[in-house]
Design an enzyme around this catalytic site. Structure first.
Site, PDB file in Angstrom:
ATOM      1  CG  HIS A  63      61.653  32.694  15.703  1.00 19.55           C
ATOM      2  ND1 HIS A  63      61.345  33.211  16.943  1.00 19.55           N
ATOM      3  CD2 HIS A  63      60.506  32.134  15.238  1.00 19.55           C
ATOM      4  CE1 HIS A  63      60.071  32.973  17.223  1.00 19.55           C
ATOM      5  NE2 HIS A  63      59.539  32.318  16.205  1.00 19.55           N
ATOM      6  CG  ASP A 175      56.391  31.076  18.870  1.00 19.85           C
ATOM      7  OD1 ASP A 175      57.304  31.023  18.024  1.00 19.85           O
ATOM      8  OD2 ASP A 175      55.371  31.775  18.727  1.00 19.85           O
ATOM      9  CD  GLU A 208      58.773  34.536  13.629  1.00 22.02           C
ATOM     10  OE1 GLU A 208      57.881  34.045  12.905  1.00 22.02           O
ATOM     11  OE2 GLU A 208      58.584  34.842  14.839  1.00 22.02           O
ATOM     12  CD  GLU A 209      57.279  35.695  18.043  1.00 19.10           C
ATOM     13  OE1 GLU A 209      56.283  36.259  17.554  1.00 19.10           O
ATOM     14  OE2 GLU A 209      57.292  34.492  18.334  1.00 19.10           O
ATOM     15  CG  ASP A 231      57.874  29.373  13.917  1.00 17.03           C
ATOM     16  OD1 ASP A 231      57.405  29.280  15.068  1.00 17.03           O
ATOM     17  OD2 ASP A 231      58.289  30.440  13.436  1.00 17.03           O
ATOM     18  CG  HIS A 318      52.502  34.429  21.061  1.00 13.47           C
ATOM     19  ND1 HIS A 318      52.445  35.610  20.358  1.00 13.47           N
ATOM     20  CD2 HIS A 318      53.466  33.687  20.465  1.00 13.47           C
ATOM     21  CE1 HIS A 318      53.336  35.582  19.373  1.00 13.47           C
ATOM     22  NE2 HIS A 318      53.959  34.425  19.415  1.00 13.47           N
TER      23      HIS A 318
END
Length: 351
Positions: A63, A175, A208-209, A231, A318
């Site tokens: 993603h 990410d 995606e998030e 991922d 994150h």
């Protein structure tokens, strides 16, 4: 090893969920020399390496979006109120420099909050919340700020990738620009090695998030026979990470092959067999019900798509200092490319 140029271009492009144009363009440009590239109405990019047509079509999906901030209000003094796009620990944001994407380009700012000196004793005992934060772009008042920024503009934390010893790199947006890089690199390796039995489609999926929207729409339209989602997962050699809860996946241990309820067992087994045959380091992970990745959406697209999941060990997820070991990333690409080459004509995934 040096940070690959393609990965650097992905990591330095600004693209929170729904605003992925810049990193998507970087992905498309990287894939164009060896693949047929298409961008759909959602912004998801697919890059197809044609095979003989005799084998299954394999989609390799990362993603392209990252977590970020979106402006919800501009006050009379010129401060920007924001909410998170994706899952933030607000404490990480305090004091960070940010890049705000506007119609006239990117402008700098900083995330501010009331200084500790001015906090009441009871306030010092509580963690910062998003409502306690604002972005300061240096505007003298609200009128000036509103000429520069509009409601709905987005921001990400500023900062270029930093290369560390032992082939380790820190950056924001690992990410999941890492997954997109693996998709790119796996497709490139397939193209370089010669035609596979089936097509290989590298996918940079959007959103995606927040909703898995790009995965849902791409899978419905492209209809791959097999999907491998790539991922990140939590590296378990960081302080405070419990291996009993998260498995054992330290940096340098290679890609993590998922087994679990939504993962097609034949895909997991073939990935394991391929890793062992190619002597690619790897670990195993297990999930029940959901994985929290695009695999959750892809495997139930149309009448079902056999789906596998490979994860990359990552520290400090994150945050602006996500940390990865590059050989884990390159080994994941080798694994996916070898898996795709190993799918012969007539391969069936019926249970």
């Amino acid at each position: 090893m040096a940070l690959p140029d393609v990965l650097r271009s992905l990591l330095t492009a600004t693209g929170p969920s729904g605003y992925e144009t810049a990193p998507a363009k970087a992905f498309a440009a990287a894939c164009a020399p060896f693949a047929e590239v298409h961008t759909d109405v959602m912004g998801t990019v697919t890059a197809r390496v044609s095979g003989t047509g005799e084998g299954p079509t394999v989609a390799v999906v990362g993603h392209i979006d990252e977590i970020g901030l979106i402006v919800t209000h501009i006050d009379d003094k010129g401060y920007l109120a924001v909410i998170g796009v994706g899952g933030w620990d607000p404490g990480i944001l305090v004091g960070q420099r940010v890049e705000v994407s506007t119609r006239d380009g990117v402008i700098p700012g900083v995330v501010g909050k009331k200084p500790i000196h001015l906090l009441k004793p009871e306030e010092r005992k509580t963690a910062a919340e998003m409502k306690d934060l604002h972005i300061d772009i240096g505007a003298k008042d609200g009128d000036e700020a509103k000429k520069l920024v509009r409601i709905g503009d987005v921001a990400v934390i500023a900062g270029d990738p930093v290369e560390l010893p032992n082939d380790r790199v820190i950056a924001r947006a690992m990410d999941n620009r890492l997954g997109c890089f693996v998709a790119y690199e796996a497709a490139r390796l397939v193209a370089e090695a010669g035609v596979a039995a089936g097509d290989v489609v590298a996918v940079a999926a959007v959103q995606e998030e927040i909703t898995f929207a790009g995965a849902r729409t791409f899978a419905h339209a492209v209809r791959p026979d097999v999907a491998i989602v790539v991922d990140v997962t939590h590296a378990t050699d960081a302080p405070g990470v419990d291996e009993r809860e998260n498995g054992s996946h330290p940096l340098g241990s290679g890609p993590v092959i998922e087994r679990g309820s939504i993962i097609h067992p034949q895909i997991s087994d073939l990935l394991l067999e391929t890793a062992e045959a190619q002597e690619i380091p790897h670990t195993l992970s297990a999930s029940a019900r959901f994985t929290g990745t695009d695999a959750d959406a892809i495997h139930i697209s149309r009448s079902g798509i056999p789906t596998g999941l490979i994860s990359l060990p990552l520290r400090y997820m994150h945050s602006p200092v996500e940390l990865v070991q590059l050989d884990d990333v390159l080994n994941a690409a080798k694994l996916v490319a070898a898996f795709a080459h190993g799918l012969a004509a007539g391969t069936s995934f019926e249970r």
